[in-house]
Design a protein around this motif. Structure first.
Motif, PDB file in Angstrom:
ATOM      1  N   ALA A 139       0.821  -1.212   0.061  1.00  0.00           N
ATOM      2  CA  ALA A 139       0.121   0.044   0.143  1.00  0.00           C
ATOM      3  C   ALA A 139       0.738   1.384   0.149  1.00  0.00           C
ATOM      4  O   ALA A 139       1.970   1.294   0.644  1.00  0.00           O
ATOM      5  N   ASP A 140       0.480   2.144  -0.794  1.00  0.00           N
ATOM      6  CA  ASP A 140       1.067   3.518  -0.661  1.00  0.00           C
ATOM      7  C   ASP A 140       0.509   4.270   0.402  1.00  0.00           C
ATOM      8  O   ASP A 140      -0.824   4.869   0.198  1.00  0.00           O
ATOM      9  N   VAL A 141       1.012   4.505   1.443  1.00  0.00           N
ATOM     10  CA  VAL A 141       0.677   5.067   2.708  1.00  0.00           C
ATOM     11  C   VAL A 141       1.038   6.470   2.812  1.00  0.00           C
ATOM     12  O   VAL A 141       2.276   6.887   2.871  1.00  0.00           O
ATOM     13  N   LEU A 142       0.081   7.535   2.804  1.00  0.00           N
ATOM     14  CA  LEU A 142       0.404   8.691   3.211  1.00  0.00           C
ATOM     15  C   LEU A 142       0.419   9.183   4.486  1.00  0.00           C
ATOM     16  O   LEU A 142      -0.649   8.559   5.326  1.00  0.00           O
ATOM     17  N   ASP A 199       0.321  22.492  11.566  1.00  0.00           N
ATOM     18  CA  ASP A 199       1.659  22.105  11.898  1.00  0.00           C
ATOM     19  C   ASP A 199       1.625  20.514  11.902  1.00  0.00           C
ATOM     20  O   ASP A 199       1.084  19.821  12.664  1.00  0.00           O
ATOM     21  N   PRO A 200       2.674  19.934  11.088  1.00  0.00           N
ATOM     22  CA  PRO A 200       2.694  18.292  11.265  1.00  0.00           C
ATOM     23  C   PRO A 200       3.185  17.937  12.779  1.00  0.00           C
ATOM     24  O   PRO A 200       2.985  16.545  13.058  1.00  0.00           O
ATOM     25  N   PRO A 242       5.926  15.274   6.500  1.00  0.00           N
ATOM     26  CA  PRO A 242       7.076  14.984   5.664  1.00  0.00           C
ATOM     27  C   PRO A 242       7.356  13.523   5.920  1.00  0.00           C
ATOM     28  O   PRO A 242       7.522  12.930   6.895  1.00  0.00           O
ATOM     29  N   ASP A 243       7.940  12.899   4.776  1.00  0.00           N
ATOM     30  CA  ASP A 243       8.671  11.492   4.767  1.00  0.00           C
ATOM     31  C   ASP A 243       9.840  11.549   5.599  1.00  0.00           C
ATOM     32  O   ASP A 243      10.515  12.631   5.612  1.00  0.00           O
ATOM     33  N   VAL A 244      10.141  10.684   6.446  1.00  0.00           N
ATOM     34  CA  VAL A 244      11.301  10.336   7.074  1.00  0.00           C
ATOM     35  C   VAL A 244      12.137   9.595   6.710  1.00  0.00           C
ATOM     36  O   VAL A 244      11.811   8.367   6.391  1.00  0.00           O
TER      37      VAL A 244
END
Length: 297
Positions: free
Chosen positions: A5-8, A16-17, A294-296
């Motif tokens: 799965a493409d997980v967002l 604020d993230p 944001p991706d880590v």
């Protein structure tokens, strides 16, 4: 690693993230069965993740047949431990994710509890989603169940605000509403995880909505969520909708009201939920912003 799965990852009820409540979002879950969705939610580790597939057979992609308009999807929600019938913050997160790709507008999420319309608008470049709950209801909470909840929370009866009596409220999911007499009582949350979880399973509760009233229309809330495998939910849209129904049912606010709920402050993830009540419409609207995490790595 999640390879199926493409997980967002989005947060809801904050721009604020690092604030609000994070949710996993899978915009195309057509290749996932129930076990796979649960495995994805468990690996993501957020309180809930949302999974989108095509709308039910007989319903058009524009919501035709649902009595509402907007691009339609079937949406299912999973915590790390189980499927839940409805999740407000994952709804907001998903709607923001969709709007980033297709633009602001109207969506219809077909959930286990019914169709949930969601409108996304853009104000000064900030996307904000408003969901409309299914029709809510409020019921008495049995005295023995309230005593058991207080024991699990390590609260005394005197810690409750008598002006906001305990109730079980539903606006897509069931929540036990308990109001703290002081902000300090709300801030000090250390509870018996297993004991509260057992009570919640018996009463079919999704969270316990703990609230403290700051002013006529401003509340601070917290939501223990042991049945989802999470100590606390940082911002809970379904509980906010249920709380709006609760406040209206008990006459705590006018029938035409806008309430502000602050949540996540005590967890270091502050978020703001706006609850709107309208005369002549039993449903509750819950609004909030959202942001991509944001991706880590």
């Amino acid at each position: 690693m999640i390879a199926t799965a493409d997980v967002l990852r989005y947060t809801a009820f904050s721009t604020d993230p690092e604030g609000g409540n994070p949710a996993g979002v899978v915009l195309d879950a057509s290749g996932l069965d129930d076990a796979a969705m649960l495995a994805v939610a468990a690996e993501v580790g957020y309180s809930e993740s949302a999974f989108l597939t095509a709308p039910p057979e007989g319903f058009g992609a524009s919501g035709q047949g649902l009595g509402v308009s907007g691009q339609a999807f079937t949406v299912r929600y999973f915590s790390p431990k189980a499927e839940v019938p409805f999740c407000g913050h994952a709804t907001v997160a998903t709607a923001v994710a969709l709007a980033e790709r297709t633009g602001p507008g109207d969506f219809v999420f077909v959930t286990r509890v019914g169709p949930v319309p969601v409108t996304v608008s853009s104000v000064d470049g900030v996307l904000r989603a408003t969901l409309t709950s299914v029709e809510p209801h409020v019921e008495e909470a049995a005295a023995d169940d309230v005593r058991e909840a207080l024991a699990a929370l390590d609260w005394a009866a005197e810690d409750l605000d008598p002006a906001l009596p305990p109730r079980i409220a539903f606006a897509g999911a069931r929540h036990l509403v308990l109001a703290a007499a002081t902000r300090a009582r709300l801030a000090d949350l250390q509870y018996d995880f297993a004991r509260l979880e057992a009570l919640m399973h018996r009463l079919d509760l999704t969270t316990v909505q703990l609230a403290w009233r700051e002013s006529a229309s401003v509340f601070h809330v917290r939501d223990p969520f042991p049945v989802g495998g999470v100590v606390e939910d940082p911002a809970t849209g379904a509980a906010a909708a249920a709380f709006g129904a609760y406040a209206r049912e008990l006459g705590l606010v006018p029938g035409e009201s806008e309430l502000t709920l602050h949540q996540g402050v005590d967890m270091g993830r502050p978020g703001v939920l706006t609850v709107t009540l309208s005369e002549g419409d039993p449903r509750v609207r819950v609004s909030g912003s959202g942001a991509r995490i944001p991706d880590v790595g």
